[in-house]
Scaffold this motif. Structure first.
Motif, mmCIF file in Angstrom:
data_model
loop_
_atom_site.group_PDB
_atom_site.id
_atom_site.type_symbol
_atom_site.label_atom_id
_atom_site.label_comp_id
_atom_site.label_asym_id
_atom_site.label_seq_id
_atom_site.Cartn_x
_atom_site.Cartn_y
_atom_site.Cartn_z
ATOM 1 N N ASP A 8 0.841 -1.198 0.000
ATOM 2 C CA ASP A 8 0.000 0.000 0.000
ATOM 3 C C ASP A 8 0.876 1.248 0.000
ATOM 4 O O ASP A 8 2.103 1.168 -0.075
ATOM 5 N N LYS A 9 0.269 2.419 0.112
ATOM 6 C CA LYS A 9 1.002 3.686 0.020
ATOM 7 C C LYS A 9 1.993 3.879 1.162
ATOM 8 O O LYS A 9 2.899 4.701 1.066
ATOM 9 N N PHE A 10 1.827 3.115 2.249
ATOM 10 C CA PHE A 10 2.729 3.242 3.387
ATOM 11 C C PHE A 10 3.838 2.195 3.380
ATOM 12 O O PHE A 10 4.711 2.212 4.251
ATOM 13 N N GLY A 11 3.790 1.254 2.436
ATOM 14 C CA GLY A 11 4.821 0.228 2.355
ATOM 15 C C GLY A 11 4.441 -1.097 2.980
ATOM 16 O O GLY A 11 5.267 -2.012 3.021
ATOM 17 N N PHE A 12 3.203 -1.250 3.469
ATOM 18 C CA PHE A 12 2.760 -2.517 4.049
ATOM 19 C C PHE A 12 2.201 -3.424 2.961
ATOM 20 O O PHE A 12 1.578 -2.967 2.000
ATOM 21 N N ILE A 13 2.439 -4.717 3.120
ATOM 22 C CA ILE A 13 1.994 -5.700 2.136
ATOM 23 C C ILE A 13 0.471 -5.720 2.089
ATOM 24 O O ILE A 13 -0.192 -5.833 3.123
ATOM 25 N N VAL A 14 -0.091 -5.579 0.913
ATOM 26 C CA VAL A 14 -1.542 -5.567 0.749
ATOM 27 C C VAL A 14 -2.116 -6.913 1.185
ATOM 28 O O VAL A 14 -1.613 -7.974 0.820
ATOM 29 N N GLY A 15 -3.165 -6.847 1.995
ATOM 30 C CA GLY A 15 -3.782 -8.059 2.509
ATOM 31 C C GLY A 15 -3.304 -8.438 3.884
ATOM 32 O O GLY A 15 -3.891 -9.304 4.538
ATOM 33 N N SER A 16 -2.238 -7.784 4.366
ATOM 34 C CA SER A 16 -1.737 -8.085 5.699
ATOM 35 C C SER A 16 -2.567 -7.353 6.733
ATOM 36 O O SER A 16 -3.330 -6.440 6.435
ATOM 37 N N GLN A 17 -2.382 -7.752 7.994
ATOM 38 C CA GLN A 17 -3.135 -7.157 9.090
ATOM 39 C C GLN A 17 -2.817 -5.673 9.249
ATOM 40 O O GLN A 17 -3.638 -4.886 9.701
ATOM 41 N N SER A 18 -1.582 -5.282 8.852
ATOM 42 C CA SER A 18 -1.143 -3.903 9.049
ATOM 43 C C SER A 18 -1.468 -2.995 7.876
ATOM 44 O O SER A 18 -1.225 -1.798 7.947
ATOM 45 N N ALA A 19 -1.954 -3.558 6.779
ATOM 46 C CA ALA A 19 -2.241 -2.737 5.604
ATOM 47 C C ALA A 19 -3.295 -1.690 5.927
ATOM 48 O O ALA A 19 -4.168 -1.890 6.775
ATOM 49 N N ALA A 20 -3.206 -0.572 5.252
ATOM 50 C CA ALA A 20 -4.090 0.558 5.542
ATOM 51 C C ALA A 20 -5.530 0.229 5.194
ATOM 52 O O ALA A 20 -5.821 -0.399 4.188
ATOM 53 N N GLY A 21 -6.437 0.680 6.069
ATOM 54 C CA GLY A 21 -7.857 0.552 5.813
ATOM 55 C C GLY A 21 -8.355 1.805 5.113
ATOM 56 O O GLY A 21 -7.634 2.426 4.327
ATOM 57 N N PRO A 22 -9.590 2.220 5.413
ATOM 58 C CA PRO A 22 -10.135 3.450 4.812
ATOM 59 C C PRO A 22 -9.277 4.662 5.182
ATOM 60 O O PRO A 22 -8.921 4.844 6.345
ATOM 61 N N LEU A 23 -8.918 5.459 4.200
ATOM 62 C CA LEU A 23 -8.034 6.596 4.417
ATOM 63 C C LEU A 23 -8.785 7.903 4.195
ATOM 64 O O LEU A 23 -9.731 7.970 3.428
#
Length: 470
Positions: free
Chosen positions: A51-66
């Motif tokens: 995602d835009k923050f560098g977290f793997i898409v689909g992971s628990q840490s990936a960004a939600g609604p922004l």
């Protein structure tokens, strides 16, 4: 100093490792157990989407609604921040409230790392200690702390592209920063809660800059938080609980009835600055305000979470016991942590530095009556960027512009375009060697042969020519 795990074990009661890591270890362990080996992490040759923050898409840490910001607004904010950063000392001295408002709106992502360095004073600290990080980086660390740090590296944001690979550049830089701190402050050593803080910094700036920002957090913003006995964080837990009585009395009564010590639910929140609690977009907004306004932002976040989780009789129906209450605080409602809602609640909550300092004195007196004197002698806490800037007047005085020419009282500058007369009169009206009265009555000493040509010193920010670190 706290002992390493090899000596007293991670879970030793009252140790830094047990307090700072207990709440997060279970969650971190679950995350890591799903990752498997490094080859599985790297996807066996397949490309990872982040995602835009560098977290793997689909992971628990990936960004939600922004909270979406239009490109036009973002460019306008970038322009304003560039102007501030290039004239930082003037803005900090005369327009600090404007800086605070812009931090509340959110620092543009492209300038966030640079802004954090200026807000925290890390940039000034780096220039005051040029080459110091390189010395620490090249020095061998204490084997006790080196071993503990190495074991913790893979736990820090394992779903972020910087730290996903064991031995990757992210983990290497994280090790360098944490090891350097144990050498810089050997009396403190290493605390597990410092690792996620340092990791967040490394996502936004190089290792040397991240190190000095970490130093500022540990020494100015949160002094004593990472010391052996964790007295400072326990004291702040009592402060939070007392403030809760005023701002969320229903939650206060419930926690009092359940006899839940604040250290059980707020330790990881405060020591990690909510980096392991909130969605990532909310983490960044909280850190923007934290670097500007100081620890009161952490208190506000904690109070907002407690108020909206336990602040009504309806919400307490499912929290009849200690276990249920702790589970509710571990699994906070995602809507409560959403960026737009949380930031607005933080801004509107009227908790000030005065509230915190007054409560600090009350709780410190109670502590001394029941437990005796504090064993950790921490420096006084500074509440944000303005207080840190004001605390270092000598380092910043040299950054102020100096007058081009110092003249005796009553003597005016010659008109422009009369260079010959200026040269002829340059030696008149003053001794060749000696003190020259300034306009304010002070005297400046001029060495023989010293030039009176313009020697103005630009501000720290305007002097630099570094590119934005992405």
């Amino acid at each position: 100093m706290a002992k390493s795990r090899g000596e007293n074990g991670l879970g030793a009661p009252g140790s830094r490792e047990s307090l700072a890591g207990a709440a997060g270890e279970a969650g971190a362990g679950d995350e890591l157990s799903s990752l498997g080996s490094d080859s599985e992490i790297n996807g066996g040759g397949g490309e990872r989407r982040v995602d835009k923050f560098g977290f793997i898409v689909g992971s628990q840490s990936a960004a939600g609604p922004l909270e979406e910001v239009s490109l036009e607004v973002l460019r306008q904010r970038e322009s304003k921040w560039l102007d501030m950063l290039n004239n930082w000392d003037k803005w900090m001295a005369k327009k600090h409230k404007k800086i605070r408002l812009r931090c509340q709106k959110g620092i543009p992502p492209s300038l966030r790392g640079r802004a954090w360095q200026y807000l925290s004073g890390g940039k000034v600290k780096l220039e005051q200690n040029a080459g110091r990080f390189d010395e620490l980086d090249l020095s061998p660390g204490d084997p006790k702390w080196v071993d503990v740090i190495e074991r913790d590296l893979h736990r820090q944001f394992p779903f972020h592209e910087m730290f996903v690979s064991r031995g990757g550049h992210g983990q290497q830089d994280l090790f360098r920063v944490l090891k350097a701190y144990t050498l810089y402050r050997p009396e403190e050593g290493y605390c597990q809660a410092q690792a996620p803080v340092a990791a967040v910094l490394l996502m936004h700036m190089p290792a040397e800059q991240a190190f000095w920002c970490l130093v500022q957090i540990c020494e100015k913003y949160l002094p004593g938080y990472y010391s052996e006995k964790l007295e400072a964080i326990q004291l702040d837990g009592e402060i939070l609980f007392s403030l809760l009585q005023r701002f969320a009395p229903v939650a206060y009564k419930h926690l009092s009835k359940q006899k839940l010590d604040p250290i059980l639910y707020m330790t990881e929140w405060f020591m990690c600055a909510f980096s392991r609690t909130l969605p990532w977009s909310s983490v960044l907004r909280v850190w923007d305000m934290f670097f500007c306004e100081g620890v009161k932002i952490l208190f506000r976040v904690g109070l907002v979470l407690l108020k909206h989780t336990l602040g009504s009789s309806e919400k307490l129906k499912s929290c009849q016991g200690q276990y249920e209450t702790m589970e509710r605080l571990r699994t906070l409602n995602p809507k409560l942590m959403q960026e737009a809602f949380l930031v607005q609640e933080i801004i509107e909550l009227p908790v000030t530095e005065r509230h915190i300092e007054r409560e600090h004195l009350i709780q410190l007196k109670k502590w001394k009556e029941t437990r005796g004197e504090l064993q950790c002698r921490s420096p006084p806490r500074l509440h944000g960027a303005k207080a840190i800037s004001d605390s270092e007047p000598h380092s910043r005085k040299a950054l102020d512009p100096s007058p081009s020419i110092i003249l005796p009282p009553g003597q005016a500058l010659p008109p422009k375009g009369r260079k010959k007369e200026k040269k002829q009169d340059q030696g008149k009206g003053r001794p060749a060697n000696g003190p020259i009265p300034e306009e304010n009555g002070a005297q400046a000493f001029v060495e023989p042969g010293a030039s009176l040509h313009h020697q103005s010193k630009e501000s720290l920010s305007s002097r630099e020519s570094e590119d934005t670190y992405l």
